[in-house]
Design an enzyme around this catalytic site. Structure first.
Site, mmCIF file in Angstrom:
data_model
loop_
_atom_site.group_PDB
_atom_site.id
_atom_site.type_symbol
_atom_site.label_atom_id
_atom_site.label_comp_id
_atom_site.label_asym_id
_atom_site.label_seq_id
_atom_site.Cartn_x
_atom_site.Cartn_y
_atom_site.Cartn_z
ATOM 1 N N LEU A 67 0.856 -1.189 0.000
ATOM 2 C CA LEU A 67 0.000 0.000 0.000
ATOM 3 C C LEU A 67 0.888 1.232 0.000
ATOM 4 O O LEU A 67 1.819 1.333 0.801
ATOM 5 C CB LEU A 67 -0.886 -0.003 1.258
ATOM 6 C CG LEU A 67 -1.724 1.252 1.515
ATOM 7 C CD1 LEU A 67 -2.852 1.371 0.477
ATOM 8 C CD2 LEU A 67 -2.331 1.229 2.924
ATOM 9 N N LYS A 97 -0.923 -14.680 6.544
ATOM 10 C CA LYS A 97 -0.458 -13.636 5.617
ATOM 11 C C LYS A 97 -0.508 -12.251 6.262
ATOM 12 O O LYS A 97 0.414 -11.455 6.112
ATOM 13 C CB LYS A 97 -1.300 -13.655 4.330
ATOM 14 C CG LYS A 97 -0.891 -14.795 3.400
ATOM 15 C CD LYS A 97 -1.788 -14.915 2.208
ATOM 16 C CE LYS A 97 -1.449 -13.928 1.127
ATOM 17 N NZ LYS A 97 -2.264 -14.164 -0.087
ATOM 18 N N LYS A 111 8.350 3.020 8.227
ATOM 19 C CA LYS A 111 9.760 3.365 7.956
ATOM 20 C C LYS A 111 9.826 4.543 6.990
ATOM 21 O O LYS A 111 10.527 5.524 7.225
ATOM 22 C CB LYS A 111 10.447 2.135 7.361
ATOM 23 C CG LYS A 111 11.882 2.360 6.976
ATOM 24 C CD LYS A 111 12.486 1.068 6.425
ATOM 25 C CE LYS A 111 13.813 1.383 5.750
ATOM 26 N NZ LYS A 111 13.891 0.790 4.406
ATOM 27 N N TYR A 151 -2.459 -18.456 14.183
ATOM 28 C CA TYR A 151 -2.575 -17.130 14.808
ATOM 29 C C TYR A 151 -1.357 -16.855 15.675
ATOM 30 O O TYR A 151 -0.693 -15.821 15.551
ATOM 31 C CB TYR A 151 -3.861 -17.099 15.634
ATOM 32 C CG TYR A 151 -4.174 -15.789 16.318
ATOM 33 C CD1 TYR A 151 -4.490 -14.646 15.585
ATOM 34 C CD2 TYR A 151 -4.203 -15.706 17.713
ATOM 35 C CE1 TYR A 151 -4.803 -13.437 16.227
ATOM 36 C CE2 TYR A 151 -4.528 -14.519 18.358
ATOM 37 C CZ TYR A 151 -4.825 -13.388 17.608
ATOM 38 O OH TYR A 151 -5.140 -12.211 18.249
#
Ligand code: NAD
Ligand code: UDP
Length: 320
Positions: A67, A97, A111, A151
């Site tokens: 993104l 994922k 970052k 998980y």
């Protein structure tokens, strides 16, 4: 964090239970929020009061895919992940994922923007703990190949990646280990114990206790958690910190409390215990108390009463 200098937040999992409360909180405090969600378990409905707010924007995106965010960001809060056991058991690969690729992308955004990063980790990193209460120095007792491993291991990897970005790229990264949190906006069909018991009690159905009900959990009200999160992101802590309410009780005691508070005549029925279900869970919140001056304030009884009102209105709006 005052409203004087407006900050910009990216919140992944914004349409979920905790994510939507965080969006509310930071918008109310005068900041800007960009919410990201793919709606796998969340819903636009949780954000309906914010949708037209000038400082809020929601984009539909799977954070397991890259993104690009152009606007300035001060904070990246990574909350995207199925969280209820039935949800992550029915989406095992998506869960792995989002914990791995999703965390990588969210860290990359932090970052690039030199933003503070917060990972929503979990008490599940302690697995079925051999010590109780659990403090942050305990390494955990996790079955990596059992059903819950999807998980637990995703979050353990996410923690390792987060600290690698802190050490190698100097990202100001924080990790919270959230213990069972409940409140308004959990789905009726969420599958976790508090929404299950409340919905069952209100609908006159039997309360489903798994196993003998002697396993323990400790429950934190969502508004207490949000205040803890605000403190963590303004702190200098760059190592995991437990956030939870140490009011440990058995599942059977919780069932009785819900019956009492609802006045329901429902019975309790016993169902098989899910595989690898932790036997004890109780946070040691000494670190949060000492370094953040945070402690949960809302009692379970009070929090459950507020949650009950929400579930009552959800049930009545479904009937009409
Ligand atoms: P939730 O299921 O209500 O919210 C999760 C949100 O993440 C949903 O809106 C879902 O659609 C979104 N999401 C999932 N995968 C995504 C993806 N790939 N891309 C974009 N959005 C995605 O659960 P919750 O209880 O609000 O949990 C939020 C976070 O807090 C999770 O990371 C969970 O692991 C963590 N956590 C919660 C608890 C708790 O007790 N509620 C305890 C420990 C940790
Ligand atoms: N549980 C239960 N009945 C339910 C749902 C859950 O007895 O209808 C139990 C579950 O087996 C676990 C505890 O309640 O021991 C908490 O489960 P939850 O799914 O809320 O979260 P977990 O702490 O296991 O992640």
């Amino acid at each position: 964090m005052g409203a004087k200098r407006k900050k910009s937040f990216l919140i992944t999992g914004a349409a979920g239970f905790i994510g939507s409360h965080l969006c509310d909180h930071f918008i109310r405090a005068g900041h800007r929020v960009l919410g990201v969600d793919n709606f796998i378990t969340g819903s636009r409905k949780n954000l309906r009061d914010l949708i037209s707010h000038p400082r809020f924007k929601l984009i539909r995106h799977d954070i397991s895919k890259p993104l690009e965010v152009r606007e300035r960001l001060d904070f990246v809060l990574h909350f995207a992940s199925p969280a209820s056991p039935p949800d992550y058991l029915s989406h095992p690969i998506q869960t792995l994922k989002v914990g791995s690729l999703g965390t990588h992308h969210a860290l990359g955004i932090a970052k690039k923007h030199k933003a503070v990063f917060l990972l929503a980790s979990t008490s599940e990193v302690y697995g079925d703990p051999l010590v109780s209460p659990q403090n942050e120095s305990y390494w955990g007792h996790v079955n990596p190949v059992g059903p819950r491993g999807v998980y637990d291991e995703a979050k353990r990897f996410a923690e390792a990646l987060t600290l690698a970005y802190y050490r190698e790229h100097r990202v100001d990264a924080k990790i919270i280990r959230i213990f069972n949190t409940y409140g308004e906006r959990m789905r009726l069909e969420d599958g976790r114990v508090i929404p299950n018991f409340i919905a069952q009690a209100l609908l006159g159905k039997p309360l489903t206790v798994y196993g003998d009900g002697r396993q323990t959990r400790s429950y934190c009200y969502v508004k207490d958690l949000v205040l803890g999160i605000e403190k963590v992101i303004s702190s200098g802590l760059n190592r995991p910190v437990n956030l939870g309410n140490p009011n440990e009780m058995t599942v059977l005691e919780l069932a009785r409390l819900v019956l009492r508070l609802t006045g329901s005549k429902s019975r309790v029925v016993f169902k098989p215990l899910p595989e690898d279900d932790p036997k004890r869970r109780c946070p040691d919140i000494g670190l949060a108390k000492r370094s953040l001056r945070w402690t949960p304030k809302v009692s379970l009884k009070e929090g459950l009463k507020r949650t009950l009102l929400y579930f009552k209105s959800e049930i009545s709006s479904k009937k009409h």
